[in-house]
Design a protein around this motif. Structure first.
Motif, PDB file in Angstrom:
ATOM      1  N   ASN A 157       0.868  -1.179   0.000  1.00 50.69           N
ATOM      2  CA  ASN A 157       0.000   0.000   0.000  1.00 50.69           C
ATOM      3  C   ASN A 157       0.900   1.224   0.000  1.00 50.69           C
ATOM      4  O   ASN A 157       1.442   1.622   1.030  1.00 50.69           O
ATOM      5  CB  ASN A 157      -0.930  -0.009   1.217  1.00 50.69           C
ATOM      6  CG  ASN A 157      -2.009   1.069   1.113  1.00 50.69           C
ATOM      7  OD1 ASN A 157      -1.703   2.233   0.882  1.00 50.69           O
ATOM      8  ND2 ASN A 157      -3.262   0.667   1.287  1.00 50.69           N
ATOM      9  N   GLY A 158       1.067   1.819  -1.183  1.00 46.01           N
ATOM     10  CA  GLY A 158       1.982   2.951  -1.332  1.00 46.01           C
ATOM     11  C   GLY A 158       1.537   4.177  -0.581  1.00 46.01           C
ATOM     12  O   GLY A 158       2.362   4.950  -0.084  1.00 46.01           O
ATOM     13  N   GLU A 159       0.208   4.389  -0.450  1.00 46.60           N
ATOM     14  CA  GLU A 159      -0.278   5.596   0.226  1.00 46.60           C
ATOM     15  C   GLU A 159       0.051   5.552   1.717  1.00 46.60           C
ATOM     16  O   GLU A 159       0.464   6.557   2.299  1.00 46.60           O
ATOM     17  CB  GLU A 159      -1.789   5.728   0.027  1.00 46.60           C
ATOM     18  CG  GLU A 159      -2.332   7.063   0.502  1.00 46.60           C
ATOM     19  CD  GLU A 159      -3.803   7.254   0.171  1.00 46.60           C
ATOM     20  OE1 GLU A 159      -4.339   8.334   0.488  1.00 46.60           O
ATOM     21  OE2 GLU A 159      -4.422   6.321  -0.392  1.00 46.60           O
ATOM     22  N   ILE A 160      -0.116   4.370   2.335  1.00 41.40           N
ATOM     23  CA  ILE A 160       0.241   4.246   3.757  1.00 41.40           C
ATOM     24  C   ILE A 160       1.748   4.447   3.941  1.00 41.40           C
ATOM     25  O   ILE A 160       2.191   5.151   4.857  1.00 41.40           O
ATOM     26  CB  ILE A 160      -0.194   2.872   4.307  1.00 41.40           C
ATOM     27  CG1 ILE A 160      -1.717   2.741   4.268  1.00 41.40           C
ATOM     28  CG2 ILE A 160       0.313   2.689   5.737  1.00 41.40           C
ATOM     29  CD1 ILE A 160      -2.227   1.402   4.743  1.00 41.40           C
ATOM     30  N   PHE A 161       2.548   3.844   3.055  1.00 44.32           N
ATOM     31  CA  PHE A 161       4.005   3.982   3.174  1.00 44.32           C
ATOM     32  C   PHE A 161       4.433   5.437   2.979  1.00 44.32           C
ATOM     33  O   PHE A 161       5.303   5.933   3.693  1.00 44.32           O
ATOM     34  CB  PHE A 161       4.707   3.093   2.159  1.00 44.32           C
ATOM     35  CG  PHE A 161       6.198   3.218   2.201  1.00 44.32           C
ATOM     36  CD1 PHE A 161       6.930   2.656   3.246  1.00 44.32           C
ATOM     37  CD2 PHE A 161       6.888   3.925   1.225  1.00 44.32           C
ATOM     38  CE1 PHE A 161       8.311   2.786   3.305  1.00 44.32           C
ATOM     39  CE2 PHE A 161       8.257   4.060   1.275  1.00 44.32           C
ATOM     40  CZ  PHE A 161       8.975   3.487   2.323  1.00 44.32           C
ATOM     41  N   ASP A 162       3.807   6.135   2.019  1.00 44.82           N
ATOM     42  CA  ASP A 162       4.138   7.554   1.809  1.00 44.82           C
ATOM     43  C   ASP A 162       3.819   8.365   3.057  1.00 44.82           C
ATOM     44  O   ASP A 162       4.557   9.298   3.417  1.00 44.82           O
ATOM     45  CB  ASP A 162       3.370   8.105   0.609  1.00 44.82           C
ATOM     46  CG  ASP A 162       3.877   7.530  -0.711  1.00 44.82           C
ATOM     47  OD1 ASP A 162       4.999   7.005  -0.726  1.00 44.82           O
ATOM     48  OD2 ASP A 162       3.133   7.592  -1.709  1.00 44.82           O
ATOM     49  N   HIS A 163       2.717   8.018   3.717  1.00 47.55           N
ATOM     50  CA  HIS A 163       2.341   8.722   4.943  1.00 47.55           C
ATOM     51  C   HIS A 163       3.375   8.471   6.043  1.00 47.55           C
ATOM     52  O   HIS A 163       3.789   9.405   6.757  1.00 47.55           O
ATOM     53  CB  HIS A 163       0.948   8.251   5.385  1.00 47.55           C
ATOM     54  CG  HIS A 163       0.493   8.833   6.688  1.00 47.55           C
ATOM     55  ND1 HIS A 163       0.543  10.178   6.973  1.00 47.55           N
ATOM     56  CD2 HIS A 163      -0.030   8.228   7.804  1.00 47.55           C
ATOM     57  CE1 HIS A 163       0.079  10.393   8.201  1.00 47.55           C
ATOM     58  NE2 HIS A 163      -0.270   9.224   8.713  1.00 47.55           N
ATOM     59  N   ILE A 164       3.847   7.227   6.160  1.00 49.53           N
ATOM     60  CA  ILE A 164       4.849   6.893   7.182  1.00 49.53           C
ATOM     61  C   ILE A 164       6.181   7.584   6.883  1.00 49.53           C
ATOM     62  O   ILE A 164       6.774   8.237   7.745  1.00 49.53           O
ATOM     63  CB  ILE A 164       5.045   5.360   7.245  1.00 49.53           C
ATOM     64  CG1 ILE A 164       3.751   4.667   7.680  1.00 49.53           C
ATOM     65  CG2 ILE A 164       6.180   5.007   8.213  1.00 49.53           C
ATOM     66  CD1 ILE A 164       3.801   3.162   7.564  1.00 49.53           C
ATOM     67  N   SER A 165       6.656   7.441   5.657  1.00 48.68           N
ATOM     68  CA  SER A 165       7.951   8.034   5.295  1.00 48.68           C
ATOM     69  C   SER A 165       7.908   9.554   5.362  1.00 48.68           C
ATOM     70  O   SER A 165       8.885  10.198   5.764  1.00 48.68           O
ATOM     71  CB  SER A 165       8.373   7.569   3.896  1.00 48.68           C
ATOM     72  OG  SER A 165       7.413   7.954   2.923  1.00 48.68           O
ATOM     73  N   GLY A 166       6.762  10.139   4.973  1.00 50.06           N
ATOM     74  CA  GLY A 166       6.628  11.597   5.045  1.00 50.06           C
ATOM     75  C   GLY A 166       6.685  12.101   6.479  1.00 50.06           C
ATOM     76  O   GLY A 166       7.260  13.161   6.763  1.00 50.06           O
ATOM     77  N   THR A 167       6.112  11.341   7.404  1.00 50.26           N
ATOM     78  CA  THR A 167       6.160  11.713   8.818  1.00 50.26           C
ATOM     79  C   THR A 167       7.602  11.758   9.320  1.00 50.26           C
ATOM     80  O   THR A 167       8.016  12.685  10.013  1.00 50.26           O
ATOM     81  CB  THR A 167       5.342  10.715   9.654  1.00 50.26           C
ATOM     82  OG1 THR A 167       3.988  10.707   9.182  1.00 50.26           O
ATOM     83  CG2 THR A 167       5.362  11.103  11.134  1.00 50.26           C
ATOM     84  N   ILE A 168       8.395  10.738   8.945  1.00 51.00           N
ATOM     85  CA  ILE A 168       9.791  10.685   9.399  1.00 51.00           C
ATOM     86  C   ILE A 168      10.631  11.765   8.721  1.00 51.00           C
ATOM     87  O   ILE A 168      11.416  12.467   9.368  1.00 51.00           O
ATOM     88  CB  ILE A 168      10.377   9.286   9.115  1.00 51.00           C
ATOM     89  CG1 ILE A 168       9.638   8.229   9.951  1.00 51.00           C
ATOM     90  CG2 ILE A 168      11.870   9.251   9.417  1.00 51.00           C
ATOM     91  CD1 ILE A 168      10.080   6.815   9.675  1.00 51.00           C
ATOM     92  N   GLU A 169      10.463  11.917   7.417  1.00 48.40           N
ATOM     93  CA  GLU A 169      11.275  12.891   6.680  1.00 48.40           C
ATOM     94  C   GLU A 169      10.995  14.312   7.121  1.00 48.40           C
ATOM     95  O   GLU A 169      11.881  15.165   7.086  1.00 48.40           O
ATOM     96  CB  GLU A 169      11.017  12.741   5.178  1.00 48.40           C
ATOM     97  CG  GLU A 169      11.593  11.448   4.600  1.00 48.40           C
ATOM     98  CD  GLU A 169      11.141  11.207   3.168  1.00 48.40           C
ATOM     99  OE1 GLU A 169      10.408  12.075   2.637  1.00 48.40           O
ATOM    100  OE2 GLU A 169      11.493  10.159   2.595  1.00 48.40           O
ATOM    101  N   ASN A 170       9.755  14.598   7.555  1.00 50.27           N
ATOM    102  CA  ASN A 170       9.391  15.945   8.009  1.00 50.27           C
ATOM    103  C   ASN A 170       9.590  16.115   9.508  1.00 50.27           C
ATOM    104  O   ASN A 170       9.174  17.124  10.088  1.00 50.27           O
ATOM    105  CB  ASN A 170       7.948  16.259   7.637  1.00 50.27           C
ATOM    106  CG  ASN A 170       7.740  16.344   6.137  1.00 50.27           C
ATOM    107  OD1 ASN A 170       8.580  16.888   5.426  1.00 50.27           O
ATOM    108  ND2 ASN A 170       6.641  15.805   5.645  1.00 50.27           N
TER     109      ASN A 170
END
Length: 614
Positions: free
Chosen positions: A319-332
């Protein structure tokens, strides 16, 4: 015996300094010898050669003076002979006082004897010339004086040759000394370098070997080998440190043995709680590898914990949308972040989950673990959709009768159905005003329903934000003038273009200016300002009106929120700012408010700009 690390290092340092001192002293001694040889070469022998050369020239002038005396001018000959004799004695006395070479003394003594005879013969030449005439004096010169003169010249040349030979010998000696000094320095430098290198390697191994063991021991402790023991038997600081290290590992071992049981019990208890949570939950490391998942997560995504542990998130859950949400949280660098995401299972069943991402950071605020919890909000979404559909339906149903009521009120106010008295006119005006408010409410409800349902149609195109704001300001200039409010345009000229729906952004501007007019009193100011930061344009509507209480600043963009304590006639529907937020968000921008009671408010929104070609 040196027992401290400082003392050992100092000892090595002193040894190296000693080697350097030996090389330096040897080099200085050889340079001194070389300098002495060169000085001897340049002073003693050169001084003798120079003096003898001048003496040789003087005696030749004396010989010339004799010939002048015989054939040219007797007085002139005597004067030149006397003058040259003085020069000869001056230069020859230098040689007499500077005898340095073997055989030089005998030749000097012979020259003294011969020169005395040479001077005496000149006196006799004068008597022969005066008594017997020129021919007799010439014969006397050839037979008596010439042999002595030639002998003197030969002796002078021998002296010069002796000194020249001595100079060349000194030069050869100097060259030999130079070569010998260079060879000795090279040999000594090589031995010093090799010795220093061997000494350094030997002592580094002795001094740093225990430190390396200590470093390896610390690494093993860090890796989990809490019982590691260091075998270092030295009496310096390293040995004491190793002893303390061994005591520490012993205490760690005792502590672990005493607390291991309770820790395991707490771990099992925590695992049982995590496993029993009804919402899907998983734990990732900082490389997005799965560390833990609970039963609900296994069931929802049809995966098994033992098959996915240690694997990347996307290998287990595609699920790319969930992963983008997780990675975006860490990167920001967010510690906590939430987002509602729609998921579709294999049976095409749609579900909505509020995906909550929380990070666990180390002492340096770097994420080491990520906890992902998925809260099922499908029912809430369905209720929200029912509510939105209901509001849209009711709004549509209200639209037609409202239009009829407003048309009838307009006809009555225009005396189209007979003349009205004052009370009737006031009643009709009230109907019109309330009808307009209801019509605005219905329009805002319909717009909000379209936006929330995803059915809102945006006509995106490159737009001038200057043109949008200027048109909005022109709509309210006359109203501001009637209320004695200063509406000031402070926009920067030629702001960058934005990719937007012209009418919807204009609607946002109209709403912000209209709200500012509602809560601004006569004599106050409304300033429209702009600024550019990075790739965003910021537009602010700043007023000096009543302001907003702090407790409402974060709520005023929610639906149906009205600020308490304000005149009900100017309070509005509580939908305008909610619609404005949805529009700005759809344009990938942000909107917010800043306010202080009795000091005014500032409403600001940002929109991405179109990059200008260079």
């Amino acid at each position: 015996m040196v027992n401290t690390l400082k003392g050992k290092i100092s000892l090595v340092y002193i040894g190296l300094v000693f080697l350097i001192a030996v090389v330096g002293f040897t080099g200085f001694f050889n340079l001194y010898r070389l300098e002495k040889t060169v000085n001897n070469l340049m002073t003693a022998n050169y001084k003798s050669i120079s003096a003898l050369t001048n003496a040789f020239e003087a005696i030749e002038r004396q010989d010339s003076a004799m010939l002048i005396y015989i054939s040219v001018d007797r007085q002139k000959g005597i004067n030149l002979f006397t003058q040259s004799s003085t020069n000869f004695l001056k230069w020859f006395s230098i040689e007499e006082n500077n005898i340095t070479e073997l055989g030089e003394s005998d030749i000097v003594e012979g020259i003294n004897n011969n020169y005395g005879t040479f001077v005496k013969l000149f006196s006799e030449l004068q008597e022969v010339r005066n008594t017997n005439g020129e021919d007799a004096s010439v014969a006397f010169y050839d037979n008596k004086i010439m042999p002595i003169f030639n002998k003197l010249k030969l002796q002078l040349r021998n002296l010069i040759n002796i000194n020249e030979k001595a100079m060349f010998n000194s030069k050869t000696l100097a060259n030999n000394n130079t070569k010998r000094s260079m060879n000795m320095l090279l040999l000594l430098s090589g031995l010093t370098i090799i010795g220093g290198l061997v000494l350094s390697i030997y002592f580094i191994k002795i001094f740093l070997g225990p430190l390396q063991k200590l470093s390896n021991g610390i690494s093993k402790i860090k890796g989990g080998e809490l019982y590691h023991h260091l075998d270092i038997n030295t009496n310096d600081e390293t040995g004491k440190l190793a002893e303390e290290f061994n005591q520490m590992t012993k205490r760690l071992k005792n502590y672990e043995q005493s607390t291991l049981g309770s820790l395991m019990a707490e771990k099992n208890k925590t695992m049982a709680i995590v496993k029993s949570i009804s919402s899907p939950m998983l734990v990732l490391d900082n490389n997005y590898r799965i560390v833990l998942i609970n039963n609900a997560c296994e069931n929802y995504f049809s995966i098994s914990e033992e098959n996915v542990l240690g694997k990347h998130f996307l290998e287990a859950i595609r699920n790319g949308e969930i992963f983008d949400h997780i990675s975006g949280t860490i990167e920001n660098s967010h510690d906590h972040n939430e987002k509602i995401i729609k998921t579709v299972k294999s049976d095409d069943e749609e579900n909505f989950y509020n995906v909550v991402v929380s990070t666990i950071n180390d002492d340096e605020e770097q994420p080491i673990s990520v906890i992902v919890t998925m809260q099922n909000v499908t029912e809430l979404k369905e209720l929200e959709k029912v509510k939105t559909d209901f509001i849209a339906t009711i709004s549509h149903e209200f639209k037609t009768p409202l239009t009829s009521i407003m048309m009838a009120a307009s006809m009555l106010s225009e005396d189209g159905m007979g003349e009205l008295n004052e009370v009737q006119k006031e009643t009709v005006e009230t109907i019109k005003e309330d009808g307009e408010k209801l019509s605005n409410l219905v329009s805002e409800l319909l717009e909000l329903s379209r936006i929330e349902s995803g059915n809102a149609i945006y006509d995106f195109s490159p737009c001038s934000i200057n043109l949008i704001v200027n048109e909005s300001i022109n709509n309210f200039i006359s109203i501001a003038q009637k209320r004695d409010i200063n509406l000031i345009n402070e926009l920067e000229i030629d702001l960058p273009l934005i990719n937007a729906d012209f009418e919807k952004i204009k609607w946002v501007m109209n709403n912000l200016i209209s709200n500012a007019l509602k809560y601004t009193n006569s004599g106050d100011f409304i300033n429209i300002k702009s600024r550019i930061e990075k790739n965003y344009v910021f537009i602010s509507v700043e007023d000096t009106g009543d302001g907003i209480p702090k407790e409402y600043i974060q709520k005023i963009f929610n639906k149906f929120v009205q600020v308490k304590g304000r005149d009900i006639e100017v309070r509005g529907t509580g939908l305008g700012l909610s619609v404005a937020k949805e529009i700005i968000t759809s344009h990938k921008g942000k909107i917010w408010a800043e306010s202080e009671l009795d000091a005014g408010s500032i409403f600001t929104f940002s929109l991405p700009t179109i990059k200008r070609e260079k």
